[in-house]
Design a protein around this motif. Structure first.
Motif, PDB file in Angstrom:
ATOM      1  N   MET A   1       0.806  -1.190   0.000  1.00 28.56           N
ATOM      2  CA  MET A   1       0.000   0.000   0.000  1.00 28.56           C
ATOM      3  C   MET A   1       0.858   1.268   0.000  1.00 28.56           C
ATOM      4  O   MET A   1       0.465   2.271  -0.587  1.00 28.56           O
ATOM      5  N   TYR A   2       2.012   1.194   0.629  1.00 27.00           N
ATOM      6  CA  TYR A   2       2.898   2.357   0.735  1.00 27.00           C
ATOM      7  C   TYR A   2       3.214   2.939  -0.643  1.00 27.00           C
ATOM      8  O   TYR A   2       3.164   4.167  -0.824  1.00 27.00           O
ATOM      9  N   GLU A   3       3.530   2.091  -1.612  1.00 29.81           N
ATOM     10  CA  GLU A   3       3.896   2.570  -2.944  1.00 29.81           C
ATOM     11  C   GLU A   3       2.727   3.269  -3.638  1.00 29.81           C
ATOM     12  O   GLU A   3       2.922   4.232  -4.378  1.00 29.81           O
ATOM     13  N   TYR A   4       1.517   2.800  -3.423  1.00 29.02           N
ATOM     14  CA  TYR A   4       0.332   3.449  -4.006  1.00 29.02           C
ATOM     15  C   TYR A   4       0.112   4.831  -3.391  1.00 29.02           C
ATOM     16  O   TYR A   4      -0.156   5.806  -4.091  1.00 29.02           O
ATOM     17  N   VAL A   5       0.237   4.898  -2.086  1.00 32.43           N
ATOM     18  CA  VAL A   5       0.061   6.177  -1.392  1.00 32.43           C
ATOM     19  C   VAL A   5       1.166   7.145  -1.820  1.00 32.43           C
ATOM     20  O   VAL A   5       0.899   8.332  -2.072  1.00 32.43           O
ATOM     21  N   LYS A   6       2.381   6.655  -1.924  1.00 31.39           N
ATOM     22  CA  LYS A   6       3.501   7.479  -2.363  1.00 31.39           C
ATOM     23  C   LYS A   6       3.266   7.998  -3.788  1.00 31.39           C
ATOM     24  O   LYS A   6       3.521   9.171  -4.078  1.00 31.39           O
ATOM     25  N   SER A   7       2.768   7.148  -4.667  1.00 31.26           N
ATOM     26  CA  SER A   7       2.465   7.556  -6.041  1.00 31.26           C
ATOM     27  C   SER A   7       1.404   8.646  -6.070  1.00 31.26           C
ATOM     28  O   SER A   7       1.539   9.639  -6.791  1.00 31.26           O
ATOM     29  N   VAL A  69      -2.742  15.284   2.514  1.00 28.90           N
ATOM     30  CA  VAL A  69      -3.379  14.084   3.079  1.00 28.90           C
ATOM     31  C   VAL A  69      -2.509  12.855   2.817  1.00 28.90           C
ATOM     32  O   VAL A  69      -2.248  12.056   3.735  1.00 28.90           O
ATOM     33  N   PHE A  70      -2.039  12.698   1.581  1.00 29.50           N
ATOM     34  CA  PHE A  70      -1.216  11.531   1.266  1.00 29.50           C
ATOM     35  C   PHE A  70       0.154  11.610   1.946  1.00 29.50           C
ATOM     36  O   PHE A  70       0.722  10.572   2.306  1.00 29.50           O
ATOM     37  N   ALA A  71       0.680  12.808   2.168  1.00 28.46           N
ATOM     38  CA  ALA A  71       1.948  12.956   2.895  1.00 28.46           C
ATOM     39  C   ALA A  71       1.787  12.499   4.341  1.00 28.46           C
ATOM     40  O   ALA A  71       2.638  11.767   4.871  1.00 28.46           O
ATOM     41  N   VAL A  72       0.702  12.922   4.973  1.00 31.68           N
ATOM     42  CA  VAL A  72       0.445  12.493   6.363  1.00 31.68           C
ATOM     43  C   VAL A  72       0.263  10.985   6.403  1.00 31.68           C
ATOM     44  O   VAL A  72       0.795  10.305   7.296  1.00 31.68           O
ATOM     45  N   TRP A  73      -0.453  10.437   5.434  1.00 31.93           N
ATOM     46  CA  TRP A  73      -0.656   8.988   5.363  1.00 31.93           C
ATOM     47  C   TRP A  73       0.684   8.266   5.241  1.00 31.93           C
ATOM     48  O   TRP A  73       0.908   7.247   5.896  1.00 31.93           O
ATOM     49  N   LEU A  74       1.587   8.800   4.421  1.00 31.24           N
ATOM     50  CA  LEU A  74       2.923   8.195   4.289  1.00 31.24           C
ATOM     51  C   LEU A  74       3.662   8.206   5.623  1.00 31.24           C
ATOM     52  O   LEU A  74       4.335   7.227   5.973  1.00 31.24           O
ATOM     53  N   LEU A  75       3.541   9.311   6.345  1.00 27.07           N
ATOM     54  CA  LEU A  75       4.221   9.398   7.643  1.00 27.07           C
ATOM     55  C   LEU A  75       3.588   8.467   8.672  1.00 27.07           C
ATOM     56  O   LEU A  75       4.282   7.953   9.553  1.00 27.07           O
ATOM     57  N   VAL A  76       2.297   8.224   8.553  1.00 23.18           N
ATOM     58  CA  VAL A  76       1.641   7.249   9.443  1.00 23.18           C
ATOM     59  C   VAL A  76       2.138   5.844   9.115  1.00 23.18           C
ATOM     60  O   VAL A  76       2.413   5.044  10.021  1.00 23.18           O
ATOM     61  N   LEU A  77       2.270   5.552   7.825  1.00 27.26           N
ATOM     62  CA  LEU A  77       2.752   4.226   7.418  1.00 27.26           C
ATOM     63  C   LEU A  77       4.230   4.017   7.764  1.00 27.26           C
ATOM     64  O   LEU A  77       4.643   2.899   8.047  1.00 27.26           O
ATOM     65  N   ASN A  78       5.014   5.078   7.727  1.00 25.88           N
ATOM     66  CA  ASN A  78       6.447   4.996   8.023  1.00 25.88           C
ATOM     67  C   ASN A  78       6.867   6.147   8.951  1.00 25.88           C
ATOM     68  O   ASN A  78       7.523   7.093   8.520  1.00 25.88           O
ATOM     69  N   VAL A  89      14.047  19.349   7.736  1.00 25.58           N
ATOM     70  CA  VAL A  89      14.332  20.464   6.824  1.00 25.58           C
ATOM     71  C   VAL A  89      13.271  20.503   5.722  1.00 25.58           C
ATOM     72  O   VAL A  89      12.739  21.564   5.382  1.00 25.58           O
ATOM     73  N   LYS A  90      12.950  19.333   5.178  1.00 28.78           N
ATOM     74  CA  LYS A  90      11.927  19.256   4.125  1.00 28.78           C
ATOM     75  C   LYS A  90      10.595  19.795   4.634  1.00 28.78           C
ATOM     76  O   LYS A  90       9.920  20.568   3.949  1.00 28.78           O
ATOM     77  N   LEU A  91      10.185  19.389   5.815  1.00 23.52           N
ATOM     78  CA  LEU A  91       8.918  19.859   6.371  1.00 23.52           C
ATOM     79  C   LEU A  91       8.939  21.371   6.600  1.00 23.52           C
ATOM     80  O   LEU A  91       7.906  22.041   6.462  1.00 23.52           O
ATOM     81  N   GLY A  92      10.106  21.916   6.897  1.00 20.65           N
ATOM     82  CA  GLY A  92      10.243  23.376   6.989  1.00 20.65           C
ATOM     83  C   GLY A  92       9.948  24.042   5.650  1.00 20.65           C
ATOM     84  O   GLY A  92       9.241  25.064   5.583  1.00 20.65           O
ATOM     85  N   PHE A  93      10.456  23.454   4.576  1.00 20.04           N
ATOM     86  CA  PHE A  93      10.165  23.986   3.242  1.00 20.04           C
ATOM     87  C   PHE A  93       8.688  23.796   2.881  1.00 20.04           C
ATOM     88  O   PHE A  93       8.097  24.641   2.203  1.00 20.04           O
ATOM     89  N   VAL A  94       8.085  22.708   3.343  1.00 24.65           N
ATOM     90  CA  VAL A  94       6.656  22.500   3.094  1.00 24.65           C
ATOM     91  C   VAL A  94       5.845  23.584   3.802  1.00 24.65           C
ATOM     92  O   VAL A  94       4.872  24.114   3.239  1.00 24.65           O
TER      93      VAL A  94
END
Length: 179
Positions: A1-7, A69-78, A89-94
């Motif tokens: 599922m991770y790869e689908y959410v990442k896509s 939404v999909f970014a948060v889902w990715l962080l929940v999965l990993n 640093v990335k989240l700072g840019f976000v």
């Protein structure tokens, strides 16, 4: 599922940036349309307002929300990504990108109400904000290194200077061709 959410996350990040790249361009055209004589001014503004409204509310905002939404889902999965310094640093840019989106919303509302507080040249410069954030995020995600982000920041600043110089050259060529 991770790869689908990442896509799905990546797809909506791309469409979000597409909207953020194009909307300030439409703002430039709106700003310049205000300088036209009637009836050209009214005709252009009517069409440009429709275009910006559709782009903003049908593509850009939904893409921003779905990418998040999909970014948060990715962080929940990993959740271990939250322990990586490059991710901080990335989240700072976000966060900067979200601020850019909100500022763009204010500009959108002003222009929809025929309030022009920007010059077309100022808007062209503003348009580069999303580009700089995109470069930073892509390099952080691909390299996964927060240690080298300082080098990346210096590279971004050099890139920004090059963009400014190219903008000035473009402006001179454009003025020469118009005059």
């Amino acid at each position: 599922m991770y790869e689908y959410v990442k896509s799905l996350h990546l797809i909506f990040v791309i469409t979000w940036f597409a909207g953020l790249f194009y909307i300030p361009r439409l703002f430039v055209y709106q700003i310049e349309a205000h300088l036209k004589a009637e009836p050209e001014k009214s005709i252009l503004l009517k069409q440009l307002k429709i275009m910006t409204s559709r782009l903003w509310y049908i593509i850009t905002w939904p893409s921003a929300i779905l990418a998040t939404v999909f970014a948060v889902w990715l962080l929940v999965l990993n959740p271990y990504w939250l322990h990586a310094s490059w991710m901080h640093v990335k989240l700072g840019f976000v966060v900067l990108l979200i601020i850019y989106q909100i500022k763009t919303q204010f500009i959108f509302k002003e222009l929809q109400n025929n309030v022009v507080n920007w010059t077309s040249n100022g808007m062209r410069i503003y348009n580069e904000g999303a580009t700089l954030i995109l470069f930073a995020v892509v390099f952080l995600v691909i390299l996964k290194s927060a240690i080298n982000w300082v080098y990346g920041l210096v590279g971004l600043l050099v890139f920004a200077i090059i963009l400014m110089l190219l903008f000035k050259i473009y402006k001179r060529v454009r003025e020469k061709n118009e005059g």
